[in-house]
Design a protein around this motif. Structure first.
Motif, PDB file in Angstrom:
ATOM      1  N   GLY A 171       0.769  -1.241   0.000  1.00 49.38           N
ATOM      2  CA  GLY A 171       0.000   0.000   0.000  1.00 49.38           C
ATOM      3  C   GLY A 171       0.795   1.283   0.000  1.00 49.38           C
ATOM      4  N   GLY A 172       2.129   1.180  -0.038  1.00 49.86           N
ATOM      5  CA  GLY A 172       2.943   2.385  -0.022  1.00 49.86           C
ATOM      6  C   GLY A 172       3.336   2.797   1.377  1.00 49.86           C
ATOM      7  N   TYR A 173       4.300   3.701   1.464  1.00 56.74           N
ATOM      8  CA  TYR A 173       4.949   4.049   2.731  1.00 56.74           C
ATOM      9  C   TYR A 173       3.989   4.643   3.756  1.00 56.74           C
ATOM     10  CZ  TYR A 173       8.210   6.345   5.944  1.00 56.74           C
ATOM     11  OH  TYR A 173       8.880   6.754   7.071  1.00 56.74           O
ATOM     12  N   LEU A 174       3.247   5.649   3.366  1.00 56.98           N
ATOM     13  CA  LEU A 174       2.387   6.352   4.324  1.00 56.98           C
ATOM     14  C   LEU A 174       1.224   5.476   4.770  1.00 56.98           C
ATOM     15  CD1 LEU A 174       2.080   9.002   5.816  1.00 56.98           C
ATOM     16  CD2 LEU A 174       0.799   9.914   3.879  1.00 56.98           C
ATOM     17  N   MET A 175       0.584   4.783   3.838  1.00 53.84           N
ATOM     18  CA  MET A 175      -0.535   3.916   4.191  1.00 53.84           C
ATOM     19  C   MET A 175      -0.076   2.752   5.068  1.00 53.84           C
ATOM     20  SD  MET A 175      -3.694   3.124   4.260  1.00 53.84           S
ATOM     21  CE  MET A 175      -4.738   3.899   3.006  1.00 53.84           C
ATOM     22  N   ALA A 176       1.093   2.196   4.784  1.00 53.79           N
ATOM     23  CA  ALA A 176       1.611   1.084   5.594  1.00 53.79           C
ATOM     24  C   ALA A 176       1.822   1.519   7.038  1.00 53.79           C
ATOM     25  CB  ALA A 176       2.916   0.564   5.004  1.00 53.79           C
ATOM     26  N   ASN A 177       2.493   2.639   7.212  1.00 56.88           N
ATOM     27  CA  ASN A 177       2.758   3.132   8.572  1.00 56.88           C
ATOM     28  C   ASN A 177       1.472   3.480   9.310  1.00 56.88           C
ATOM     29  OD1 ASN A 177       5.822   3.711   9.346  1.00 56.88           O
ATOM     30  ND2 ASN A 177       5.618   3.952   7.139  1.00 56.88           N
ATOM     31  N   HIS A 195      -2.002   6.324  -0.829  1.00 54.63           N
ATOM     32  CA  HIS A 195      -2.304   4.959  -1.261  1.00 54.63           C
ATOM     33  C   HIS A 195      -2.802   4.946  -2.706  1.00 54.63           C
ATOM     34  CE1 HIS A 195      -4.982   1.301  -1.416  1.00 54.63           C
ATOM     35  NE2 HIS A 195      -3.865   0.770  -0.977  1.00 54.63           N
ATOM     36  N   ASP A 196      -3.670   5.883  -3.037  1.00 55.08           N
ATOM     37  CA  ASP A 196      -4.186   5.965  -4.407  1.00 55.08           C
ATOM     38  C   ASP A 196      -3.043   6.210  -5.396  1.00 55.08           C
ATOM     39  OD1 ASP A 196      -6.718   5.551  -3.462  1.00 55.08           O
ATOM     40  OD2 ASP A 196      -7.342   7.658  -3.564  1.00 55.08           O
ATOM     41  N   GLY A 232       4.271   8.698  -3.077  1.00 56.00           N
ATOM     42  CA  GLY A 232       2.917   9.035  -2.630  1.00 56.00           C
ATOM     43  C   GLY A 232       2.900  10.020  -1.482  1.00 56.00           C
ATOM     44  N   VAL A 233       4.014  10.174  -0.769  1.00 59.23           N
ATOM     45  CA  VAL A 233       4.056  11.090   0.376  1.00 59.23           C
ATOM     46  C   VAL A 233       3.924  12.536  -0.103  1.00 59.23           C
ATOM     47  CG1 VAL A 233       5.469  11.961   2.291  1.00 59.23           C
ATOM     48  CG2 VAL A 233       5.393   9.499   1.803  1.00 59.23           C
ATOM     49  N   GLY A 234       4.641  12.885  -1.171  1.00 62.21           N
ATOM     50  CA  GLY A 234       4.546  14.240  -1.691  1.00 62.21           C
ATOM     51  C   GLY A 234       3.147  14.583  -2.164  1.00 62.21           C
ATOM     52  N   THR A 235       2.517  13.631  -2.852  1.00 64.84           N
ATOM     53  CA  THR A 235       1.139  13.837  -3.313  1.00 64.84           C
ATOM     54  C   THR A 235       0.210  14.089  -2.128  1.00 64.84           C
ATOM     55  OG1 THR A 235       1.428  12.506  -5.311  1.00 64.84           O
ATOM     56  CG2 THR A 235      -0.814  12.705  -4.451  1.00 64.84           C
TER      57      THR A 235
END
Length: 857
Positions: free
Chosen positions: A523-529, A642-643, A711-714
């Motif tokens: 799910g990517g870095y931010l969603m995982a955390n 995540h998107d 995805g974090v920047g978005t």
């Protein structure tokens, strides 16, 4: 020490000394390649300039060889590149050793006295001391060593590193030169893939040379500071072990390897005891002690050098004789040398006859297959397979927890046989080392309560009794979907009467493992955390509702993309909504050698974790418990991130890009680990089968580190555009969890270098895809600098930043060589023999790049 002072000291004690010793290093006696050492600096500078000019790896390499007449033939060029790789591999070791030798000077150890300072302040504050003692009574740190393929130096290299660090501390030029020469002649690479037992032996080096000494020393210091009598000591530091027990996806782990590893751990431990005992015997030569010493002599010696097939747990016998010796010393000999005996008592109390708990891990699908096999084969189970597979509710209802002793037939599936045999083996391991020797069974990919209940039933069908089931069943939730269902799964378990009774017999304690690696890939870095943090809140609430003592076991890898980074800061900032009475985490790959490779660094990092656990309760910050509004903001950003990440994953070029341009295929050929880089290894590569370690490692070799930032920047841009920037800024300034998450993201990005692959922007197939990756990198960088009020990434961590950049500079030539070899295989028609050479060259570069990436804390 001030930050500016630390920077100055780091420059003088690490960077300058590294440059000085590098000149010695360049004289290392490699094989018959003339002038390689003297040419290396020119090659490194040439690579740096080529990358700055955004040249292709082919242009960089070929323009370099064009300057030297002796490298006209391809064979000579390849030979030279291999020698360069050998030099740089060892430069990484030299930099590690120089940095570790400066541990005290640089000032990292300034923080190491904080724990003792807290304890000393408690000596004059009765209430504080009482609070700390109460906290420590129900608190522990468990470090679980895993053999994941992210870095492994062979034992001889580890020993050289240890001696080199010591020589560097003393500026012993003669020995430094000798050790560098030894390093040059010592192989770094396993000729064959290691077995699980080989991996266990490699990790046992750290158990024997570091943890055995450090764990008891820290325990002793704490007991002394808090004036805890040795007989009242409660074990604070626990060790866990996965090699030989972790069969999830590793077809090479079987019952025989589990048995061998358990036996090996016991033997190594007794050799540690025997070394200490020899000193005890040399000093204690008094009347009244001889008969106890003789008993211990036989026990320690026989278990060290003449181990038997099925030993028994001798812990009580050892302690009884040690206590008898202590009593004689105190009553008849004025307590002379009693501290030597107490040290051995503390170690035996800590490690027993097992050294470290051997965890067993298997995927839920395999456990279901074993369950279904017994139901089909034995009518006496009383279950109808059709009924128990209809629905989850029906299966939970049908499991009656009947005790039988069923046998597995030889024609059964190999994984079914292994599952049922290891369940029986656990009982034998416990007999030889107590239940602490093997007391946990971890269920990977746990999706429903019946995965745990079914495993519990498997134990009862394998000769175990309900009242004597000395096993902790540990569900592992890892994917984003599994994390979202975790609370419902645990509620079903706690509501199950039989399982609730089992938990009570196990001290009312439930361990839940949460994995970072697959959730990041999923799910990517931010969603995982965020998914893990949110799951912890939900799981804590349910555990408190059912009055269960909850233990979170965090599966963390080395880099931030796999849950690593500034780990202790996560634990110090959990807030009131998350159970934090126990800290348990995996340590693996470069994390083991970088954070626990020496006595100093291990002591520092273990004490940091202990302090984090204590401080999170005693000095909890208001900002660490998130408000509903803060949760809502993070949740919205996580979904935006995540998107963005999922749109990348679904891109038709995503896997093709990774397979074509990174050394993903060559990872399977690197003899670091016994396990394959992907599940279903005989089938075509699918993203869901690719192991998270291989996924993250491939991106790191490209120096793009997508799992650590994409995805974090978005998400941050979305927050600003929706008038939430002040909320995000407030989170960064007040929430330790959110700040650590963002700081770790900056570390991932500092280790990225898109200039290395800048030539890809003009590629006909992948040009737009590369530009999309670079665009998100620049966007994330811009917003993280704004968020942290910085001009460069990691500006607030200047020493770590300097260390990262120094390592990146060292390995830049390796990356140039690696990408050159990959592109040569793609673009040239090579013979099978030539292909084999280039594959080997790629594999060798992987080692050095991975080993250099140790900055995880």
């Amino acid at each position: 020490m001030k930050v500016s002072q630390k920077k100055s000291v780091f420059h003088n004690e690490v960077l300058t000394r590294f440059d000085l010793y590098k000149s010695l290093f360049l004289t290392l006696p490699f094989q018959s390649v003339k002038h390689t050492g003297t040419i290396l600096p020119f090659f490194s500078t040439h690579c740096e300039k080529g990358v700055e000019a955004k040249l292709t790896p082919e242009d960089i390499i070929q323009s370099f060889f064009g300057q030297y007449e002796q490298y006209v033939q391809e064979e000579d060029q390849i030979d030279f590149l291999f020698r360069i790789v050998q030099y740089i591999e060892r430069q990484v070791v030299l930099f590690d050793a120089v940095e570790d030798s400066a541990f005290q000077s640089v000032g990292k150890a300034d923080d190491s006295g904080v724990l003792q300072s807290l304890f000393r302040s408690a000596q004059d504050n009765t209430e504080l001391k009482k609070t700390i003692l109460e906290k420590l009574h129900n608190f522990s740190v468990r470090l679980v060593l895993t053999a994941h393929p992210t870095q492994f130096y062979p034992g001889p290299v580890l020993a050289i590193i240890t001696d080199l660090i010591d020589a560097l501390k003393r500026n012993d030029l003669h020995n430094i030169q000798l050790l560098l020469q030894q390093l040059g002649k010592t192989p770094f690479i396993n000729k064959e893939k290691p077995t699980p037992v080989d991996e266990a032996a490699s990790l046992a080096w750290f158990l024997e040379n570091v943890f055995y000494k450090v764990a008891s020393e820290i325990q002793s210091n704490i007991d002394s500071e808090l004036e805890v009598p040795i007989d009242d000591v409660k074990q604070l530091i626990e060790l866990g072990f996965w090699p030989g027990g972790d069969r999830d996806g590793n077809p090479n782990v079987n019952v025989e390897s589990t048995k061998k590893v358990a036996s090996m751990l016991r033997t190594i431990l007794f050799r540690c005891y025997y070394r200490d005992f020899r000193l005890v015997r040399r000093r204690i030569t008094f009347r009244g002690t001889q008969k106890y010493l003789d008993i211990l002599q036989d026990l320690f010696y026989d278990n060290s050098f003449n181990p038997i097939e099925n030993p028994t747990d001798d812990t009580a016998k050892i302690l009884e004789n040690l206590h008898n010796i202590k009593e004689v010393l105190n009553t008849m000999h004025e307590g002379l040398f009693v501290e030597l005996v107490e040290d051995l008592i503390r170690k035996v109390s800590t490690f027993g006859c097992y050294f470290t708990t051997l965890d067993i891990r298997q995927d839920s699908s395999v456990l279901r297959k074993a369950f279904n096999y017994l139901v089909e084969r034995y009518p006496e189970t009383g279950l109808d397979l059709k009924e128990v597979t209809v629905s989850e509710a029906e299966k939970e209802k049908q499991i009656a927890f009947t005790a039988l002793n069923l046998e597995v037939e030889k024609d059964a599936d190999a994984l079914v046989i292994d599952t049922l045999e290891v369940i029986k083996l656990i009982k034998d391991i416990q007999k030889s080392g107590s239940e602490r020797a093997a007391q946990r069974f971890i269920i990977s990919n746990c999706q429903q309560a019946s995965d745990i209940l079914g495993l519990m039933q498997l134990f009862l069908w394998s000769g175990w009794k309900k009242d004597d089931l000395t096993i902790d069943f540990v569900p592992l939730f890892e994917t984003v979907d599994d994390l979202s269902r975790a609370a419902d799964v645990m509620r079903s378990l706690y509501a199950n009467q039989t399982y609730a009774e089992h938990i009570k017999r196990r001290g009312n304690k439930q361990t839940i493992m949460l994995g970072f690696s697959d959730s990041t890939k999923d799910g990517g870095y931010l969603m995982a955390n965020w998914s893990i943090y949110r799951a912890k809140i939900e799981l804590t609430a349910i555990a408190r509702e059912y009055d269960v003592d909850l233990v979170f076991f965090d599966g963390r890898g080395g880099p931030p993309a796999r849950g690593g980074g500034k780990t202790q800061r996560f634990y110090a900032s959990m807030g009131k909504e998350i159970a934090n009475e126990h800290i348990q985490l995996t340590i693996q790959g470069q994390t083991i050698s970088s954070q626990y490779g020496s006595l100093e660094t291990a002591k520092y990092n273990i004490e940091q974790l202990l302090q984090a656990g204590i401080i999170s309760e005693l000095q909890q910050k208001d900002g660490d418990t998130l408000t509903n509004k803060q949760k809502e903001v993070i949740d919205q950003m996580a979904h935006q991130s995540h998107d963005k990440f999922m749109s990348l994953r679904k891109h038709p070029l995503f896997l093709k890009y990774l397979e074509t341009l990174s050394p993903l295929k060559q990872l399977a050929e690197v003899n670091i680990s016994s396990r394959p880089v992907k599940r279903n290894s005989g089938k075509e590569l699918r993203l869901e089968d690719l192991r998270a370690i291989s996924f993250v490692t491939s991106w790191s070799q490209l120096k793009q580190n997508i799992p650590g930032f994409y995805g974090v920047g978005t998400a941050l841009q979305w927050a600003e555009e929706n008038n939430l920037w002040s909320n995000v800024k407030n989170l960064y300034e007040n929430s330790g969890m959110f700040k650590t998450m963002m700081d770790n993201c900056m570390m991932s990005m500092t280790k990225s270098n898109f200039d290395i692959t800048a030539y890809m922007q003009y590629d006909e197939t992948f040009g737009d895809f590369w530009s999309m990756l670079r665009g998100e990198f620049e966007l994330t960088k811009r917003y993280l600098l704004k968020l942290s009020n910085s001009s460069v990434l990691m500006e607030n961590y200047p020493i770590e930043r300097a260390s990262v950049l120094a390592r990146e500079k060292i390995v830049l030539p390796l990356l140039t060589i690696q990408h050159y070899a990959i592109r040569t295989m793609l673009n040239k028609k090579l013979s099978p023999e030539q292909e084999a050479v280039y594959r080997k060259l790629i594999a060798r570069t992987i080692y050095g790049v991975v080993n250099a990436g140790r900055n995880v804390a």
